[in-house]
Design an enzyme around this catalytic site. Structure first.
Site, short mmCIF file in Angstrom:
data_model
loop_
_atom_site.label_atom_id
_atom_site.label_comp_id
_atom_site.label_asym_id
_atom_site.label_seq_id
_atom_site.Cartn_x
_atom_site.Cartn_y
_atom_site.Cartn_z
N ARG A 69 -14.57 -4.49 -5.28
CA ARG A 69 -14.84 -5.59 -4.38
C ARG A 69 -15.18 -5.01 -3.01
NH1 ARG A 69 -9.28 -8.55 -2.34
NH2 ARG A 69 -8.00 -6.70 -1.99
N GLN A 100 -0.78 0.17 -5.66
CA GLN A 100 -1.87 -0.27 -4.78
C GLN A 100 -2.27 0.89 -3.86
OE1 GLN A 100 -1.16 -3.92 -2.68
NE2 GLN A 100 -2.91 -3.67 -1.33
N ASP A 101 -3.61 1.11 -3.76
CA ASP A 101 -4.16 2.13 -2.85
C ASP A 101 -3.73 3.54 -3.23
OD1 ASP A 101 -5.12 -0.09 -1.61
OD2 ASP A 101 -4.22 0.27 0.33
N GLN A 120 0.84 -1.19 0.00
CA GLN A 120 0.00 0.00 0.00
C GLN A 120 0.88 1.24 0.00
OE1 GLN A 120 -0.23 -2.53 2.27
NE2 GLN A 120 -2.37 -2.98 2.76
N ASP A 143 -7.16 -2.15 -5.89
CA ASP A 143 -7.91 -1.38 -4.88
C ASP A 143 -7.46 0.09 -4.89
OD1 ASP A 143 -9.10 -3.75 -4.08
OD2 ASP A 143 -7.80 -4.03 -2.34
#
Length: 552
Positions: A467, A369-370, A347, A391
């Protein structure tokens, strides 16, 4: 069902939250943190309290915690009492967190979690106080937004502590915060019922999601955004940041620090073209700040923090290149970037936003990511570019993305067995929270590099719209282009059947090769024309009240 007319609360919040002289008693749990003791308490409740507590997810706790209210209490006074109790328990949890922080100096992980808890609970207390005492134009809509965020901060505090729960002391703090979270949930549920059904508590029901047809009893027609041109208004800088030699201000953080506290007017920081390698923090005291760059291809704010790189970091909160907590923040024509690239995917947040009534125009958000942590409160993004791998748009804000370009990047670490990359992970934890992600008129596809890999071996690449990070995750895509990178099933499960019965994932009017709904998962929804209006900028984030007045 025909609901009574929703309560009119736009003139004064004082008429909404009228305090009682004997509102709240000091519950033993505030001292003992014993939920079992609390549940065993003998209590009596009036018909009015019974009816009001029926609207909550924890009616027994609601009735027992408010059992000292007089029989003549109005619905507004019952809610006021619930907020008083929520505030008291949050304050108690805050004190316990401060004690834990002071005692945890030898353990970096516990220190980080406790430090986050202290900060989060301070925010929660501020928002509950605003909900009780504020006087605003929006009235109950503001209260719902603020209490939704207060609940999110309490939830995140307990979540952080659970990662490091190795002692009875930490567990006691978690129990206290959990109790505060439950009380805040009950207060928010009653506010939600008042907004939907009005003051007739006989009609009040527990909060439900869009999956239930009864939740659509007050929807507005789709009216569009009506915000064209708002971001083109010129602004006179209060301070200019420049990388040029001899510039009086060369640091963005220095410009932020020099801005007035709790400013009622926009304080404009002009950021000249260049690359600014720094971590920027905008505290809650720095309200109505404006960042104006010279184009998303010319002005960059870059950092490279990632979760394991920070001593004792247990969440992504501190990994952000820029973290915004001051309300009314606006940014235009610049790029927020986290440049971390390592052997594994971690992250690494480019921008974290905890700013109510914040807006972003022609900005880019770049990481893996993130990337974009749209964490709490009401946010608006227009003509922005968001790139990441996994994500990469996440959080529990009420956020509207209008005409944004969303691009999936190649993963840093390839997987021979295939890559599953959800774009969004929305984190609503309570059905009464007025949060979720709305994408309207956006474009979803891969970057040029990603598309090269995708065309060479499409079976390895699996991209999904989202998700469910949390139980009541809510995300919708409207009138958007969905590219060929999107899997036919559209949405991805998080962990087995978790949240598949409680989330709301919706689509309306999308087009492109990824918009074919014939193979969509059974637990997503096609939104009807009748109901799509609830996701307009006016309905979802009350944009007509604050976006047109953003003078930048």
């Amino acid at each position: 069902m025909v609901a009574s007319k929703p309560a009119k609360l736009t003139t004064t919040m004082a008429s909404f939250l009228v305090p009682l002289i004997i509102v709240v008693v000091f519950h033993p749990l505030l001292c003992s943190n014993s939920k079992t003791h609390h549940d065993r308490m003998l209590f009596s409740s009036t018909p009015a309290l019974n009816a009001a507590c029926r609207a909550t997810q924890l009616p027994q706790l609601c009735k027992s915690s408010l059992s000292n209210l007089p029989s003549h209490a109005t619905p507004q006074q019952i809610i006021s009492a619930a907020m008083e109790l929520s505030s008291a328990t949050a304050k108690h949890s805050h004190l316990l967190s401060k004690d834990l922080l002071a005692a945890s100096w030898a353990n970096a992980n516990v220190t980080a979690a406790a430090r986050n808890c202290v900060e989060f609970l301070e925010y929660s207390m501020e928002l509950i106080a605003k909900s009780k005492d504020g006087e605003t134009e929006q009235g109950i809509k503001d209260v719902k937004a603020w209490m939704s965020a207060a609940l999110a901060y309490e939830y995140d505090c307990a979540s952080d502590l659970r990662y490091v729960n190795t002692s009875n002391t930490i567990n006691a703090v978690i129990e206290s915060v959990d109790y505060a979270t439950n009380l805040s949930s009950n207060a928010l549920s009653m506010v939600d019922a008042l907004d939907i059904y009005g003051t007739n508590t006989a009609l009040w029901r527990p909060p439900s999601t869009e999956r239930s047809s009864t939740s659509h009893n007050r929807l507005l027609g789709y009216t569009g955004f009506r915000l064209e041109g708002n971001e083109h208004i010129e602004a006179v800088p209060d301070v200019t940041v420049s990388k040029e030699q001899g510039a009086s201000v060369s640091s963005i953080q220095a410009a932020v620090d020099a801005a007035p506290d709790y400013s009622a007017r926009k304080f404009v920081i002009h950021i000249r073209a260049g690359v600014y390698e720094e971590t920027v923090r905008i505290p809650r005291s720095k309200t109505n700040l404006v960042f104006i760059g010279e184009g998303m291809e010319r002005t960059f704010i870059r950092g490279s923090r990632y979760v394991p790189s920070l001593p004792g970091a247990v969440t992504v909160y501190d990994s952000a290149t820029v973290g915004v907590n001051g309300d009314g923040f606006v940014a235009r024509d610049l790029t927020f970037e986290n440049t971390y690239e390592g052997p594994k995917t971690h992250q690494a947040v480019a921008l974290r936003v905890d700013s109510d009534l914040s807006a972003f125009y022609r900005c880019a958000f770049l990481s893996h990511q993130d990337t974009l942590y749209a964490r709490t409160l009401r946010q608006f993004y227009k003509n922005c570019t968001i790139k990441g791998t996994h994500d990469f748009i996440f959080g529990n804000a009420a956020a509207v993305f209008h005409k944004c370009s969303i691009r999936v990047r190649p993963r840093q670490l390839k997987s021979k067995s295939g890559e599953k990359d959800p774009i969004t992970a929305q984190g609503r934890t309570d059905p009464a929270q007025s949060t979720g992600f709305v994408f309207d008129g956006c474009s979803v596809d891969g970057t040029e590099d990603y598309m090269k890999d995708f065309r060479a071996n499409p079976s390895v690449h699996r991209v999904y719209l989202g998700r469910p990070w949390k139980m009541y995750s809510r995300t919708v895509f409207l009138n958007s282009y969905l590219g060929s990178v999107l899997r036919p099933e559209g949405w991805m499960a998080w962990n087995g059947s978790f949240a598949l019965d409680t989330l709301f994932y919706g689509e309306f009017g999308n087009h492109g090769p990824g918009a074919d709904i014939s193979e969509r998962v059974s637990w997503c929804n096609q939104i009807s024309q009748k109901h799509v209006g609830m996701y307009s900028v006016q309905s979802f984030i009350q944009g007509q009240q604050w976006l047109p007045s953003t003078q930048i």
